[in-house]
Design a protein around this motif. Structure first.
Motif, PDB file in Angstrom:
ATOM      1  N   CYS A   1     -27.094 -26.503 -33.657  1.00  0.00           N
ATOM      2  CA  CYS A   1     -27.863 -25.214 -32.864  1.00  0.00           C
ATOM      3  C   CYS A   1     -26.999 -24.880 -31.221  1.00  0.00           C
ATOM      4  O   CYS A   1     -26.229 -25.084 -31.087  1.00  0.00           O
TER       5      CYS A   1
ATOM      6  N   ALA B   1     -27.570 -22.149 -28.207  1.00  0.00           N
ATOM      7  CA  ALA B   1     -27.826 -22.113 -26.702  1.00  0.00           C
ATOM      8  C   ALA B   1     -27.118 -21.196 -25.588  1.00  0.00           C
ATOM      9  O   ALA B   1     -26.647 -21.918 -25.625  1.00  0.00           O
TER      10      ALA B   1
ATOM     11  N   SER C   1     -31.458 -18.923 -28.068  1.00  0.00           N
ATOM     12  CA  SER C   1     -31.414 -20.077 -29.160  1.00  0.00           C
ATOM     13  C   SER C   1     -30.550 -19.639 -30.720  1.00  0.00           C
ATOM     14  O   SER C   1     -31.761 -19.108 -30.979  1.00  0.00           O
TER      15      SER C   1
ATOM     16  N   ARG D   1     -23.831 -25.056 -26.296  1.00  0.00           N
ATOM     17  CA  ARG D   1     -24.425 -24.998 -25.154  1.00  0.00           C
ATOM     18  C   ARG D   1     -23.611 -24.431 -24.896  1.00  0.00           C
ATOM     19  O   ARG D   1     -22.011 -24.740 -23.867  1.00  0.00           O
TER      20      ARG D   1
END
Length: 994
Positions: free
Chosen positions: A689, A691, A698, A750
């Motif tokens: 993932c 972001a 995202s 992130r």
């Protein structure tokens, strides 16, 4: 130029300049007409072809009338008879030349260039006037005697009255124009003082004390010259072949020639002197001038001017070879010797190459010569040997010493087109009786070959048999002609029957049957091939071949050059990938110019692929975290911004790989914080993932194909994708789910960048470095700063952005520092702190301002443009890259010493170079901002690639810094403002959660 001040070399330079001015119509006077005499209609056709070719290429003045006159078939006319015949033909074509008034306002050059050139057979088809000289024209081609004579004649026009100048077509002349006394009426010859032995080989003027001509003696013995009074202090006035006739003389000679039924044989110099000179009567045995011509010329006056300068007569094969291989100066002519070892990369030895291309591996022995040839296979040429016109030969050649091979295309009876290769000795005199052949008595050469005299001289009486009329040379295909030549030279056995059965030509017959159109076509093909080789050699040597693009002979030549460059790049790719990148990019330029879009784009892509290969070769590892597993739960990384004061662009591949880079930059916290932040976390879900907390976007990846999809590298998460792709953790052939299970879970990255996009502070590369550090810390395998530098370089090449190392290095290493790399694939960065005192640093920060303009700029397209110009070997681009690299070092010294005004001067110089490197570095908005604060700044430049982002301003003093803050606007749609900053004493920093 007269007296001691005369310089033959200066004369050549100024005459060529005047000639070019006449060609382009820049106001320089030239001849009203140029008349060339030829020995036959075939030779006249060759001359017209040469003139038409030059006119079509704008290499002759167009204001001049060019007339070629062949001698009549009735027999030899001599130089005087040929002059009369030419004047008559000129008057028939231009009736106005029958009047003296025309001659009194025009200047005409008559070049006697007829004759069969029997002693120089390789030019028998084109005449000595078009023989090559060891010099080049201003437009880069090998000059012929014709070209040189016309250039030198420009200096004559300035010192002569209207009238006629007669010149010989087999003499190189470089004469001081101040000594050409052509302002007198009547006739004036030009002589050059030479030693008395030289005089025995030429015509010599016998003069009285007033330089009036008493007689002209031709090739007399030394005793005869002395007895006639021609020798003074061991020197004699040697006839240069130049003769001036005023308008009245030419008019009367023209009228006489038009009225004459048949023009007799007349020697222009010798017999003319009997009539015009002061001798009472002709010497014994000398024929008198025809009575009518004698009556026309009687009393006109015949002077001789002694000119300072030099001349060389082009006589035989051996003398022409000597001229081309060693053109001597110091009273003769300047030395222009071409050595194969230094000048022709394909060959070795001591030979001379003129207007030719040789295959690699060729060897030319001392004193040998290759002229007008294009050989695709190696040749071994013995000492003193000569190759002329060889082309289309599909095998290796060996030629013994002092032999000549001259290939000539011919048209036989019935229109059949063939080639002959004329084989003879460099010392042979084709006019001599008894004849020689292969530098020995011809009877011996024929006996060696098993030939009888009647085989080569059918129907010719023994007393008239010469090498010139011996039917020795078979006509056929090029390969048949080569086989015959090998047999004649003694290399092949068993060729006698084929020789006897072949259609054969003599030297004379082949010269008359020469295919002049095909000769011109082959010359054009050779020029095109030379053009291709010049472009290739320029590219291989690191030069910029782009100027050649606009002067390409044809689209086919552009295509051929592009393909050859691409092939050279393919060969260079493994050992020298950066050189291969340049060759590929240059192939792209040539193919694009040829209109081949697909092929050109393929070459361009291959160029940047080679840059990627070069960068990859220098990386310490291509799998930075191979076999690692997640060791920590989370890692948070912060990184400062960087501002580059000097040297940016020198860190960019492939320049840094070829020459090394040097960049001065600072690591900065902005508005009290490190602006780049990355958090890496383990997750329970088997996915990757991303972001972006700055934008709120995202993305998640559950398959390896999706992670490695090339198209995704254009998306918003291209950077973290590339970081993971080259990390070694996620090989493209594996299963993402299985790999994440082995690692111990998924990963979430992130990111946050508290700076505008396109700030010019290196945020993309710094963000990549921060992500690399975060991922490595998550894996419990922290990578060294040099490893992170390599990792980011690999990421940027993967993304094809082509960035350098200074952005990430500027954040990895704290404070103000000079970052230096050496040339080579491994870009190991040496960090040299500025090492300034606290006081110096306070002085700097009180003057230094960081201002965001509100204008955004992305560097990807710009990087490819600059790299492209470097790969094209753009000279100015390379100069600028070296200059800004030096500026970085100079700036470092200025900062250490606190020389702020000098530092500002260097900043301004760097900014000017940046604008020259890329004119789009600035724009109206940026220029207006810089102009507004110019009274208060010691120096300024934009950060990074420019075009927007941050301006770095060095104020003249702290008070000027306040004035700058009051002057520049803040706010608005773009968010323009000043940023507060601190120079960091720490680079990228990581916090670990185990």
């Amino acid at each position: 130029m007269s007296g001691a001040a005369f310089s033959a070399q200066n004369l050549e330079q100024s005459s060529w300049q005047d000639y070019v001015s006449a060609i382009v119509g820049a106001g320089k006077d030239f001849w009203s007409a140029l008349i060339l005499t030829a020995g036959s209609e075939g030779q006249a056709a060759a001359y017209r072809t040469e003139i038409e070719s030059r006119l079509s290429e704008s290499k002759l003045p167009r204001s001049t009338a060019y007339i070629v006159v062949a001698d009549p078939k009735s027999g030899r006319l001599g130089s005087g008879g040929a002059t009369l015949h030419a004047l008559a033909e000129f008057a028939r074509r231009r009736p106005e030349t029958r009047d003296e008034a025309w001659w009194n306002s025009n200047r005409v050059l008559l070049i006697h260039s007829g004759g069969e050139s029997r002693r120089l057979p390789s030019y028998s088809q084109s005449g000595k006037i078009f023989s090559h000289l060891p010099m080049h024209t201003p437009w880069g081609e090998n000059a012929t005697l014709f070209d040189h004579l016309l250039a030198m004649s420009c200096s004559w026009l300035e010192v002569m009255n209207p009238g006629l100048v007669v010149s010989s077509g087999d003499v190189i002349l470089r004469l001081d124009p101040a000594s050409l006394r052509w302002r007198h009426p009547g006739v004036c010859g030009i002589a050059v003082l030479e030693d008395e032995m030289t005089g025995t080989q030429h015509g010599v003027y016998v003069l009285d004390e007033h330089d009036q001509v008493y007689a002209v003696l031709q090739k007399r013995s030394l005793d005869e010259l002395r007895a006639a009074g021609a020798v003074r202090n061991g020197r004699v006035p040697v006839d240069s072949g130049l003769l001036y006739l005023d308008g009245g003389v030419v008019r009367d000679m023209t009228g006489l020639a038009l009225d004459a039924g048949a023009i007799p044989f007349v020697d222009l110099y010798q017999q003319l002197s009997m009539t015009l000179g002061t001798a009472a009567e002709a010497p014994d045995g000398e024929p008198a001038l025809p009575s009518r011509l004698r009556a026309v010329l009687r009393g006109r006056g015949f002077r001789c001017a002694l000119a300072q300068g030099d001349f060389i007569h082009i006589g035989s094969t051996s003398s022409h070879r000597s001229l081309l291989s060693q053109y001597v100066d110091a009273g003769r002519v300047r030395q222009v010797r071409t050595r194969l070892g230094g000048e022709h990369p394909a060959s070795q030895g001591g030979g001379t190459v003129v207007d030719s291309l040789l295959a690699p591996g060729s060897s030319l022995e001392e004193g040998s010569l290759v002229v007008e040839s294009a050989l695709d296979h190696p040749v071994w040429l013995g000492q003193g040997g000569i190759l002329h016109g060889l082309t289309g030969i599909s095998s290796r050649l060996e030629v013994p010493e002092n032999l000549v091979l001259h290939q000539l295309p011919v048209v036989l009876a019935g229109g059949r087109r063939c080639d002959v290769i004329r084989v003879y000795g460099a010392s042979d005199d084709p006019k001599h009786v008894p004849p020689t052949w292969m530098n020995r008595p011809m009877s011996e050469s024929l006996e060696r070959l098993g030939l009888a005299a009647d085989d080569v001289w059918p129907g010719i009486a023994p007393g008239s048999r010469t090498l010139w009329n011996a039917r020795l040379f078979p006509a056929g295909t090029v390969e048949e002609a080569v086989r015959a030549a090998r047999w004649l030279m003694g290399y092949d056995s068993g060729g006698r029957e084929a020789w006897l059965a072949a259609a054969r030509l003599s030297l004379g017959e082949s010269a008359e049957a020469a295919d002049h159109r095909l000769l011109l076509e082959r010359r054009n093909q050779r020029r095109q091939a030379n053009w291709v080789e010049a472009a290739l050699e320029l590219a291989r040597s690191g030069g910029d071949p782009r100027p050649l693009l606009w002067y390409a002979p044809s689209l086919a030549v552009l295509h051929r050059t592009g393909e050859r460059l691409a092939h050279a790049a393919e060969e260079a790719q493994a050992p020298h990938p950066t050189a291969a990148a340049s060759l590929n990019y240059q192939a792209f330029l040539f193919l694009r110019q040829a209109g081949l879009e697909a092929a050109s784009e393929q070459a361009r892509e291959q160029a940047f692929h080679c840059v990627q290969l070069a960068v990859g070769r220098g990386l310490q590892s291509s799998s930075f975290l191979a076999n690692a597993t997640w060791a920590n739960r989370a890692a948070t990384v912060t990184a400062p911004a960087r501002v580059d004061l000097g040297g940016g662009w020198s860190d960019t591949p492939p320049f840094c790989l070829d020459f090394g880079g040097a960049v001065l930059n600072l690591a900065l916290r902005l508005d009290g914080a490190a602006p780049v932040q990355v958090a890496a976390e383990r997750t329970q879900e088997p996915r990757i993932c991303f972001a972006d907390e700055s934008s709120g976007e995202s993305a998640a990846f559950t398959t390896m194909d999706a992670l490695h999809q090339a198209a995704a590298l254009e998306g918003p998460f291209a950077l973290p994708q590339a970081v993971l792709q080259v990390s070694g953790l996620f090989p493209p052939e594996g299963s993402l789910e299985q790999i994440l299970q082995r690692l111990g879970g998924g990963i979430r990255l992130r990111t946050r960048v508290n700076l505008p996009v396109g700030s010019g502070l290196g945020t993309s590369s710094i963000l990549a470095a921060a992500m690399c550090r975060a991922v490595s810390e998550l894996a419990g395998a922290p990578v060294s700063p040099s490893g992170i530098l390599d990792w980011v370089m690999a990421v940027e090449q993967q993304m094809t952005t082509g960035g350098g190392w200074q952005d990430q290095a500027g954040a990895l290493f704290p404070n103000a520092k000079l970052l230096v790399s050496m040339a080579g694939p491994e870009q190991k960065i040496r960090v040299e702190p500025v090492a300034w005192s606290a006081e110096r640093q306070r002085e700097f920060t009180s003057r230094f301002l960081v201002y965001y303009t509100g204008v955004r700029r992305l560097a990807k397209g710009l990087l490819s443009q600059i790299v492209g110009k470097y790969l094209a070997r753009d000279t100015r681009t390379i100069e600028i890259l070296h200059s800004i690299k030096t500026l970085a070092v100079e700036m470092t010294h200025a900062m250490r010493a606190g020389e702020w005004d000098y530092l500002g001067e260097l900043l301004n110089r760097h900014w000017r170079l940046n604008q020259e490197l890329d004119p789009n570095t600035t724009n109206a908005r940026i220029s207006a901002l810089l102009d507004a604060v110019a009274p208060h700044t010691a120096g300024a430049k934009l950060a990074g690639a420019g075009g927007g982002g941050f301006i770095l301003l060095l104020a003249k003093d702290p008070g000027s810094a306040d004035a700058i803050r009051r002057t520049l606007p803040e706010g608005g749609a773009g968010g323009a403002r000043f940023y507060s900053y601190e120079i960091c004493n720490q680079g990228i920093d990581a916090t670990i959660e185990a």
